[in-house]
Design a protein around this motif. Structure first.
Motif, PDB file in Angstrom:
ATOM      1  N   GLY A  54     -61.275 -16.269  72.140  1.00 50.41           N
ATOM      2  CA  GLY A  54     -61.949 -17.004  73.198  1.00 50.41           C
ATOM      3  C   GLY A  54     -63.233 -16.370  73.716  1.00 50.41           C
ATOM      4  N   PHE A  55     -63.757 -15.358  73.025  1.00 53.80           N
ATOM      5  CA  PHE A  55     -65.001 -14.723  73.442  1.00 53.80           C
ATOM      6  C   PHE A  55     -66.160 -15.668  73.195  1.00 53.80           C
ATOM      7  N   LYS A  56     -67.036 -15.790  74.162  1.00 53.87           N
ATOM      8  CA  LYS A  56     -68.270 -16.570  74.006  1.00 53.87           C
ATOM      9  C   LYS A  56     -69.405 -15.724  74.560  1.00 53.87           C
ATOM     10  N   TYR A  57     -70.557 -15.795  73.915  1.00 55.47           N
ATOM     11  CA  TYR A  57     -71.722 -15.053  74.373  1.00 55.47           C
ATOM     12  C   TYR A  57     -72.949 -15.950  74.270  1.00 55.47           C
ATOM     13  N   LYS A  58     -73.674 -16.084  75.375  1.00 54.77           N
ATOM     14  CA  LYS A  58     -74.910 -16.860  75.371  1.00 54.77           C
ATOM     15  C   LYS A  58     -76.057 -15.916  75.060  1.00 54.77           C
ATOM     16  N   GLY A  59     -76.636 -16.074  73.890  1.00 51.30           N
ATOM     17  CA  GLY A  59     -77.731 -15.226  73.447  1.00 51.30           C
ATOM     18  C   GLY A  59     -79.005 -16.022  73.267  1.00 51.30           C
ATOM     19  N   TYR A  60     -79.992 -15.380  72.648  1.00 50.37           N
ATOM     20  CA  TYR A  60     -81.279 -16.039  72.430  1.00 50.37           C
ATOM     21  C   TYR A  60     -81.195 -17.180  71.421  1.00 50.37           C
ATOM     22  N   LEU A  61     -80.251 -17.117  70.501  1.00 49.41           N
ATOM     23  CA  LEU A  61     -80.141 -18.179  69.494  1.00 49.41           C
ATOM     24  C   LEU A  61     -79.080 -19.210  69.829  1.00 49.41           C
ATOM     25  N   GLY A  62     -78.494 -19.118  71.013  1.00 52.10           N
ATOM     26  CA  GLY A  62     -77.477 -20.074  71.422  1.00 52.10           C
ATOM     27  C   GLY A  62     -76.213 -19.359  71.868  1.00 52.10           C
ATOM     28  N   THR A  63     -75.135 -20.122  71.973  1.00 51.72           N
ATOM     29  CA  THR A  63     -73.852 -19.558  72.388  1.00 51.72           C
ATOM     30  C   THR A  63     -73.043 -19.218  71.146  1.00 51.72           C
ATOM     31  N   TYR A  64     -72.594 -17.982  71.107  1.00 51.25           N
ATOM     32  CA  TYR A  64     -71.797 -17.498  69.980  1.00 51.25           C
ATOM     33  C   TYR A  64     -70.332 -17.631  70.328  1.00 51.25           C
ATOM     34  N   ASP A 123     -78.994 -10.255  69.488  1.00 47.98           N
ATOM     35  CA  ASP A 123     -77.778 -10.938  69.940  1.00 47.98           C
ATOM     36  C   ASP A 123     -76.528 -10.261  69.385  1.00 47.98           C
ATOM     37  N   GLY A 124     -76.555  -9.914  68.106  1.00 47.16           N
ATOM     38  CA  GLY A 124     -75.399  -9.266  67.486  1.00 47.16           C
ATOM     39  C   GLY A 124     -75.069  -7.938  68.137  1.00 47.16           C
ATOM     40  N   LEU A 125     -76.081  -7.166  68.450  1.00 51.86           N
ATOM     41  CA  LEU A 125     -75.860  -5.880  69.100  1.00 51.86           C
ATOM     42  C   LEU A 125     -75.313  -6.074  70.512  1.00 51.86           C
ATOM     43  N   LYS A 126     -75.840  -7.052  71.237  1.00 47.67           N
ATOM     44  CA  LYS A 126     -75.346  -7.323  72.582  1.00 47.67           C
ATOM     45  C   LYS A 126     -73.874  -7.757  72.558  1.00 47.67           C
ATOM     46  N   ILE A 127     -73.479  -8.518  71.542  1.00 45.57           N
ATOM     47  CA  ILE A 127     -72.085  -8.930  71.396  1.00 45.57           C
ATOM     48  C   ILE A 127     -71.201  -7.702  71.192  1.00 45.57           C
ATOM     49  N   ILE A 186     -67.441  -3.303  73.436  1.00 49.07           N
ATOM     50  CA  ILE A 186     -67.257  -1.872  73.698  1.00 49.07           C
ATOM     51  C   ILE A 186     -67.170  -1.621  75.197  1.00 49.07           C
ATOM     52  N   GLN A 187     -68.001  -2.311  75.974  1.00 51.63           N
ATOM     53  CA  GLN A 187     -67.940  -2.168  77.428  1.00 51.63           C
ATOM     54  C   GLN A 187     -66.600  -2.650  77.990  1.00 51.63           C
ATOM     55  N   ALA A 188     -65.957  -3.565  77.271  1.00 47.63           N
ATOM     56  CA  ALA A 188     -64.640  -4.048  77.680  1.00 47.63           C
ATOM     57  C   ALA A 188     -63.537  -3.079  77.245  1.00 47.63           C
ATOM     58  N   GLY A 189     -63.936  -1.960  76.626  1.00 45.80           N
ATOM     59  CA  GLY A 189     -62.968  -0.941  76.228  1.00 45.80           C
ATOM     60  C   GLY A 189     -62.313  -1.201  74.888  1.00 45.80           C
ATOM     61  N   ARG A 231     -62.018  -1.204  70.747  1.00 46.45           N
ATOM     62  CA  ARG A 231     -62.424  -0.433  69.571  1.00 46.45           C
ATOM     63  C   ARG A 231     -61.659  -0.957  68.360  1.00 46.45           C
ATOM     64  N   GLY A 232     -62.237  -0.828  67.171  1.00 47.05           N
ATOM     65  CA  GLY A 232     -61.561  -1.182  65.918  1.00 47.05           C
ATOM     66  C   GLY A 232     -60.994  -2.585  65.917  1.00 47.05           C
ATOM     67  N   ASN A 233     -59.720  -2.689  65.556  1.00 44.74           N
ATOM     68  CA  ASN A 233     -59.063  -4.000  65.470  1.00 44.74           C
ATOM     69  C   ASN A 233     -59.015  -4.702  66.819  1.00 44.74           C
ATOM     70  N   GLU A 234     -58.944  -3.932  67.905  1.00 41.53           N
ATOM     71  CA  GLU A 234     -58.969  -4.542  69.237  1.00 41.53           C
ATOM     72  C   GLU A 234     -60.279  -5.284  69.471  1.00 41.53           C
ATOM     73  N   LEU A 235     -61.369  -4.729  68.962  1.00 39.23           N
ATOM     74  CA  LEU A 235     -62.672  -5.369  69.106  1.00 39.23           C
ATOM     75  C   LEU A 235     -62.701  -6.689  68.342  1.00 39.23           C
ATOM     76  N   SER A 236     -62.180  -6.688  67.133  1.00 42.24           N
ATOM     77  CA  SER A 236     -62.121  -7.934  66.355  1.00 42.24           C
ATOM     78  C   SER A 236     -61.284  -8.984  67.075  1.00 42.24           C
ATOM     79  N   SER A 237     -60.124  -8.580  67.579  1.00 42.93           N
ATOM     80  CA  SER A 237     -59.251  -9.508  68.302  1.00 42.93           C
ATOM     81  C   SER A 237     -59.936 -10.034  69.561  1.00 42.93           C
ATOM     82  N   TYR A 238     -60.627  -9.163  70.267  1.00 38.97           N
ATOM     83  CA  TYR A 238     -61.335  -9.540  71.486  1.00 38.97           C
ATOM     84  C   TYR A 238     -62.361 -10.639  71.194  1.00 38.97           C
TER      85      TYR A 238
END
Length: 83
Positions: A53-63, A28-32, A37-40, A42-49
């Protein structure tokens, strides 16, 4: 949290062995990270992204991440690995 049965079955089918205790959360962490990265981002932009409001439905629930970068309802954090 018990391992997701669907993840376990897919893992065994692919690798012919039992997954490690944290394989589903690592997946799940790698998929997040890949989503950011697929959204373009990097670095601080990734943290901000992830914090904005980012949500990810993974195997352990919604992150969902709070403004500090912590997973809501979890014990993960977003942290800079290298300056």
């Amino acid at each position: 949290i018990p391992m997701d049965a669907n993840f376990r079955a897919k893992y065994i089918a692919a690798y012919k062995q039992e997954p490690g205790i944290s394989a589903d959360s690592a997946y799940d962490g790698l998929k997040i990270l890949v989503k950011g990265i697929q959204a373009g981002k990097r670095g601080n932009e990734l943290s901000s992204y992830l914090r904005d409001g980012f949500k990810y439905k993974g195997y352990l629930g919604t992150y969902d991440f709070d403004v500090s970068g912590d997973i809501v309802g979890g014990n993960w954090v977003i942290d800079q690995l290298k300056k």
